[in-house]
Design a protein around this motif. Structure first.
Motif: not given
Length: 926
Positions: A28-30, A328-329, A367-370
């Motif tokens: 969430a912060l990313v 991640a989602v 990027v968030g998912l990875a």
């Protein structure tokens, strides 16, 4: 095995959700960081694009050297006659010139209108050249001579309308102007907290001391003329000190400063996102390790049925991948809320940022998912590998546990070596000279990472001694906090419960309801909702009926303390997450105290006057006319201003300052060579340099060196003195010259600070006299030495508060880590809890047992984290001259109390779950 893994996840929804919370918050912060910075970048791009709509070329002043990126210096203006020359070129269709600067709007209360730390922009507008006008007129008319248009945001917030009179202060005293109209900035929905003031060209030139000058000429080419032909034609007629760029190139040039800021800003926030993910990885690894230990017989049964070690490994890894993907989602979309919250946080500390709507780019999703999946996968590898070591025979043994690996005995030594390697990398990054910035940052980052991992692995050896010390501390801390909280939480809750369900007459129930609502109205809402859902029908009142038990109940707290020592590795892993967060919070607090203390000492050593004159926001420069007004105040014995600007010497742009002949009376320097008298005797070619700059370029008293000014002249300066700045810094640049020389070579001189000495020193009468002198300059204020120190350090404190908020996310992750561990241990100890209830342990005692274990775990993490944070801060303080090692004792006590509160909150839900267990069902639990 895939179906088995997915069914296992669905069968343990609660544990899966708690395990994933660290990844959710980190991602969430990313996501929030990318959304925030992309949104700001998009808004700035819109602003710069709007600036040059319908423009093919832009002519600006040109500095003889490149300014430092951190400087807000601007090129000097050029002669207005160039506009007619450019307009006469056959390639030019339309051309318009303008000036701009800082123009402070003054509210009805006589105070400067400031929204956060946003700029106060003033510029000329030309209604005859609408193609170049970036403002959209909402109401009224464009300004005539002596009139102003202001933005609708300022008008709405400060109660101004078309036709009203408003104060405007630029480089001179306040001027009263009629508001001819209200405007908005093009198609941009928000330009942050900036205020806009538009004037006709002659009025703007007068306000900004640029009579007969222009800052910019915008040009549109004639039909049939290419952009390059236009640029070439203009380039042939440009005088020295000017330059021409295409509109796109000029927009890129204008965006350089914001692009650099956004790159730093993005990296800054991503560091904290990485910290949250790093802490979350500990939570995931610990949760999976506990879950796998609890599923020993399950994995053994799979092995008995023929599953290979690879299949078991794949099953656990698949669970981790699915958990990471779902987390991640969730984190991606939670990041939208984080971005909105960050906008508000930065707005609250004065950093109001432009916003043209949230931007959610594909890069953010990828990027968030990875990141989420990779962090979860890496954190699951060790627990997954342990799951493959479950022997099939464990399926028929009750209470079977995993045997330690053959390398287990080397864990303490390996952990210590890992931590020492981290310390070595930190020392190399801090103390080895000649390393590039990338190498230094990489060394520091890797070193701190290894230190955290090493300490986390080694801390299992510290659990038992620290638990012995924290046991009484936890018991008394919980007792004190409970007693303090009793009148505000537990007593109102008991009264409200009595009001809804208690025995007695309707009158007594009504009295309990009213009294409970008065003591804590928030609980009224909570209990009402609980009453509607009938969630508390089986509630056993622990307060106030059970209140004496908290004071005398030693068995429950003793069992809780023993539980924390039962499995040191688990306790250490749980505490490690909080340890990392508190180590970083302690580091920030210690460095903050170490910066503020040297700064205050530096002010006391340098500032020998009575008052300082600064801008209302404490950092903006002021016109020299402010100092002239103060100098006319009765009782002034000495007044000296410090000019600030840019110049180039020895091939690099440097910060320079200018001082006048009265400087020795109000400013005191630590002279390496020279004396106080030198400050007032610099003349046309004298200079004072700081010691580090003198050593860097081998300068001594009597040395000469050339310095190029923003006006294009090269001065040959003679070193008259060398001083040593105090560790907390000084208001002086690398080179200081006389005010006379400074003003002769800087077309727009400004004062950074003005220092004043008055007869009688600091008195109410002198303060009033200075306030009266500054009445015509609402953007300026007079401060005593103590007020000056407090005001200047407030910026540091605001930044520290932002860091605390960002680091609080890692503490929040660690809170969920403790909750998760306690919930899992409740499952693990179901039969044990049933046995304790069967032999007489009450629900209240079960809660206190869980609470004691939670608080002790939090205290262990706090002690290690605070000590580690102080150690890292001491290394940085030893390297940085600007920072002294100052232990913030009061803040450390607050951090310790916060850790106890975290432990108490983390225990609430697990304790309730444990207390609700049916003893008979628990005794039959498998």
């Amino acid at each position: 095995m895939i179906r088995f893994a997915l069914r296992g996840l669905l069968g343990r929804k609660l544990r899966t959700a708690l395990t994933a919370i660290g990844v959710v918050l980190g991602v969430a912060l990313v996501s929030g960081t990318y959304v925030l910075t992309d949104s700001i970048s998009s808004a700035f791009d819109s602003i710069f694009t709007e600036n040059y709509k319908n423009t093919d070329a832009a002519i600006t002043g040109k500095s003889p050297f490149e300014f430092n990126q951190e400087s807000d210096a601007t090129p000097p203006p050029f002669d207005q006659s160039l506009l007619a020359t450019v307009q006469g070129l056959p390639e030019v269709g339309v051309a318009g010139g303008g000036v701009f600067g800082q123009a402070q709007l003054i509210g009805r209360d006589g105070k400067a209108v400031v929204f956060g730390g946003a700029p106060n922009l003033g510029f000329s507008v030309d209604p005859d050249r609408p193609e170049f006008n970036t403002l959209a007129l909402v109401s009224g008319a464009w300004p005539a001579s002596g009139e102003v248009v202001i933005d609708t945001q300022t008008a709405s917030k400060k109660g101004f309308r078309t036709g009203d009179t408003i104060g405007v202060q630029a480089r001179g005293p306040i001027q009263r102007m009629r508001i001819s109209g209200l405007v908005e900035f093009g198609q941009v929905s928000s330009i942050g907290g900036a205020t806009l003031a538009g004037f006709d060209l002659p009025t703007a030139q007068g306000l900004f001391d640029k009579d007969g000058k222009l800052d910019q000429i915008l040009v549109a080419r004639k039909d049939g003329t290419s952009e390059q032909q236009l640029l070439d034609a203009i380039g042939k007629v440009l005088p020295e000190g000017t330059q021409v760029r295409s509109a796109d190139d000029q927009a890129v040039e204008d965006a350089k400063g914001t692009s650099g800021f956004l790159d730093f800003f993005r990296t800054f926030l991503l560091v904290f996102a990485g910290i949250a993910l790093f802490v979350g990885s500990f939570v995931i690894a610990n949760s999976l390790s506990i879950t796998i230990a609890q599923r020993t017989r399950e994995f053994a049964t799979l092995r008995t049925l023929g599953a290979s070690r690879r299949q078991v490994l794949g099953s656990v890894v698949l669970e981790a991948l699915v958990t990471g993907l779902v987390a991640a989602v969730a984190g991606l979309f939670l990041g939208l809320g984080i971005a909105t919250g960050l906008f508000k946080i930065f707005d609250s500390i004065g950093l109001t940022l432009p916003n043209n709507g949230l931007v959610f780019r594909t890069r953010t999703i990828v990027v968030g998912l990875a990141v989420g999946v990779l962090v979860t996968l890496v954190a699951s590898l060790r627990p997954a590998w342990r799951a493959t070591r479950v022997p099939p025979i464990a399926a028929v043994r009750e209470g079977a546990t995993l045997a330690p690996s053959r390398f287990h005995r080397f864990r303490p030594v390996g952990a210590a070596l890992l931590a020492l390697a981290g310390v070595a990398l930190v020392v190399v990054g801090l103390f080895v000279d000649g390393l590039s910035t990338t190498t230094v940052l990489s060394s520091l980052g890797a070193g701190v990472l290894l230190i955290f991992i090493g300490i986390a692995l080694f801390s299992s050896r510290l659990v038992r001694p620290l638990a012995a010390l924290s046991d009484p501390v936890a018991r008394w801390s919980v007792l004190i906090l409970t007693v303090l909280a009793w009148p505000f939480f537990s007593l109102p809750y008991w009264l409200l419960r009595r009001g809804f369900w208690g025995p007695g007459t309707a009158g007594s129930r009504s009295a309990g309801l009213v009294l409970g609502a008065v003591l804590n109205p928030v609980l009224l809402v909570i209990v009402t909702l609980m009453a509607v859902r009938r969630r508390v029908s089986s509630w056993e009142p622990e307060w106030p009926a059970d209140f004496p038990g908290v004071l005398t109940d030693r068995p429950a707290t003793r069992i809780g303390g023993q539980n924390s020592r039962r499995d040191p590795h688990r306790t250490a892993s749980t505490a490690a997450a909080l340890m990392i967060g508190l180590a970083l919070v302690t580091l920030v607090a210690t460095l903050g105290a170490g910066i503020i203390k040297p700064f205050e000492d530096a002010v006391d050593r340098i500032f020998s006057g009575d008052y300082a004159i600064t801008a209302q926001n404490n950092f903006s420069p002021l016109s020299p006319k402010v100092a002239e007004a103060v100098a006319a105040t009765p009782g002034v014995e000495a007044i000296s201003s410090v000019r600030s600007g840019q110049a180039q010497a020895f091939g690099e742009a440097i910060a320079i300052t200018g001082v006048d002949t009265q400087a020795p009376a109000v400013l005191t320097l630590d002279w390496k060579n020279g004396s106080q008298a030198v400050l007032g005797e610099l003349g046309a070619d004298g200079a004072v340099v700081d010691g580090a700059y003198a050593d860097q370029h081998k300068l001594q008293v009597g040395s000469t060196f050339p310095m190029q000014t923003v006006g294009g002249r090269t001065l040959t300066l003679t070193v008259r003195g060398i001083f040593t700045p105090p560790p907390g810094g000084s208001p002086f640049g690398k080179v200081t010259i006389s005010t006379t020389a400074f003003d002769a070579n800087n077309p727009q001189p400004q004062n950074l600070y003005t220092f004043v000495s008055l007869q009688g020193g600091v008195t109410a009468a002198n303060t009033h006299a200075l306030d009266q002198a500054l009445a015509s300059f609402p953007n300026a204020k007079a401060q005593t030495r103590e007020q000056f120190k407090d005001a200047q350090s407030n910026g540091i404190k605001s930044l520290l508060n932002v860091l605390y908020v960002l680091l609080a996310l890692s503490v929040l992750v660690s809170l969920f880590g403790i909750v998760n561990t306690l919930v899992l241990t409740v499952f693990e100890r179901t039969r044990e809890l049933g046995m304790l209830r069967a032999i007489g342990l009450t629900r209240g005692q079960v809660k206190r047992m869980i609470r004691q274990e939670s608080v002790m775990t939090a205290l262990i993490g706090a002690v290690i984290g605070i000590v580690l944070g102080l150690g890292l801060a001491s290394l940085l303080a030893a390297r940085l001259d600007e920072v002294s090692f100052t232990v913030p004792g009061g803040q450390l006590v607050i951090f310790a109390v916060v850790s106890v509160v975290v432990g108490i909150f983390a225990a609430i839900w697990p304790a309730r779950r444990a207390a609700k267990l049916n003893p008979l069902e628990a005794l039959q639990y498998e």
